[in-house]
Design a protein around this motif. Sequence first.
Motif, PDB file in Angstrom:
ATOM      1  N   ARG A   1      38.742  55.356  44.982  1.00 14.31           N
ATOM      2  CA  ARG A   1      39.787  56.247  45.491  1.00 14.31           C
ATOM      3  C   ARG A   1      40.689  55.554  46.516  1.00 14.31           C
ATOM      4  O   ARG A   1      41.874  55.877  46.629  1.00 14.31           O
ATOM      5  N   THR A   2      40.148  54.609  47.278  1.00 18.71           N
ATOM      6  CA  THR A   2      40.916  53.980  48.354  1.00 18.71           C
ATOM      7  C   THR A   2      41.519  52.635  47.955  1.00 18.71           C
ATOM      8  O   THR A   2      42.261  52.045  48.741  1.00 18.71           O
ATOM      9  N   ALA A   3      41.220  52.156  46.767  1.00 17.32           N
ATOM     10  CA  ALA A   3      41.726  50.848  46.337  1.00 17.32           C
ATOM     11  C   ALA A   3      43.190  50.934  45.924  1.00 17.32           C
ATOM     12  O   ALA A   3      43.638  51.966  45.413  1.00 17.32           O
ATOM     13  N   PRO A   4      43.947  49.857  46.121  1.00 17.94           N
ATOM     14  CA  PRO A   4      45.322  49.828  45.593  1.00 17.94           C
ATOM     15  C   PRO A   4      45.304  50.043  44.081  1.00 17.94           C
ATOM     16  O   PRO A   4      44.369  49.631  43.389  1.00 17.94           O
ATOM     17  N   LEU A   5      46.348  50.658  43.558  1.00 18.90           N
ATOM     18  CA  LEU A   5      46.394  51.031  42.148  1.00 18.90           C
ATOM     19  C   LEU A   5      46.255  49.823  41.224  1.00 18.90           C
ATOM     20  O   LEU A   5      45.609  49.901  40.176  1.00 18.90           O
ATOM     21  N   TRP A   6      46.845  48.689  41.610  1.00 14.27           N
ATOM     22  CA  TRP A   6      46.800  47.519  40.731  1.00 14.27           C
ATOM     23  C   TRP A   6      45.372  47.029  40.490  1.00 14.27           C
ATOM     24  O   TRP A   6      45.104  46.358  39.486  1.00 14.27           O
ATOM     25  N   THR A   7      44.444  47.365  41.390  1.00 15.60           N
ATOM     26  CA  THR A   7      43.076  46.885  41.211  1.00 15.60           C
ATOM     27  C   THR A   7      42.378  47.549  40.017  1.00 15.60           C
ATOM     28  O   THR A   7      41.368  47.036  39.544  1.00 15.60           O
ATOM     29  N   LEU A   8      42.923  48.657  39.517  1.00 16.86           N
ATOM     30  CA  LEU A   8      42.370  49.266  38.304  1.00 16.86           C
ATOM     31  C   LEU A   8      42.477  48.315  37.117  1.00 16.86           C
ATOM     32  O   LEU A   8      41.642  48.315  36.226  1.00 16.86           O
ATOM     33  N   ARG A   9      43.528  47.492  37.113  1.00 13.22           N
ATOM     34  CA  ARG A   9      43.689  46.505  36.050  1.00 13.22           C
ATOM     35  C   ARG A   9      42.926  45.224  36.356  1.00 13.22           C
ATOM     36  O   ARG A   9      42.567  44.479  35.448  1.00 13.22           O
ATOM     37  N   PHE A  10      42.677  44.970  37.620  1.00  9.78           N
ATOM     38  CA  PHE A  10      42.084  43.698  38.046  1.00  9.78           C
ATOM     39  C   PHE A  10      40.561  43.750  38.147  1.00  9.78           C
ATOM     40  O   PHE A  10      39.853  42.920  37.574  1.00  9.78           O
TER      41      PHE A  10
END
Length: 199
Positions: free
Chosen positions: A148-157
Amino acid sequence: MLLAHRAMVRDLDRVERTARELAGAPDAVRAGALSRYVDKLGIVIHHHHEGEDEFFWPRLQDAGADREALEVLAAEHAELAEVLAAWRAAGARPVADAAAATQLADLSAAVRDHLSGHTADEERELLGRLAPSLDERLWKKFETHMARTAPLWTLRFMPAWLLSVANPDEQGGVPIPLLARLFSSRLERTQRAAFGDNY
């Protein structure tokens, strides 16, 4: 947790070796790709530690976890924060000369060595003194908080990054396996651009 630790240490080693190569053989394209990767890796490491400091350790303490073990881990995070800040600053711009590349290499080695020691301590404590206060519910809450707190780009990374260090028997622990497989090729291209022969 184990996969994240392994991936951090592996990538810090790659950054160090690549920066040492750039010190002897400058390459503006590789230096730019390396700088962008250092930025991503720095954000991931910072978020990981922030999640532990602000969410995981306090909840373990509330659950009656061993206070001394938590104090040791928090102190190690404080020590790491200084060298991490210097490393991220050194990697913020593409290394343009031998001195800057050498500085990034030296700082990468220092962060890697600090982090290797810390992750070993953390894994030992989680399996030892902290284990009685851990349960599946707390792990799940921590995982949810981190997502929930991670930057959105980390969903791909992140899923692909964790998968890249997972042994076959560990792949079941990789979150969002569909995304991990979907973005694995993209991650590999990014890493090869940054690390070259050190991939």
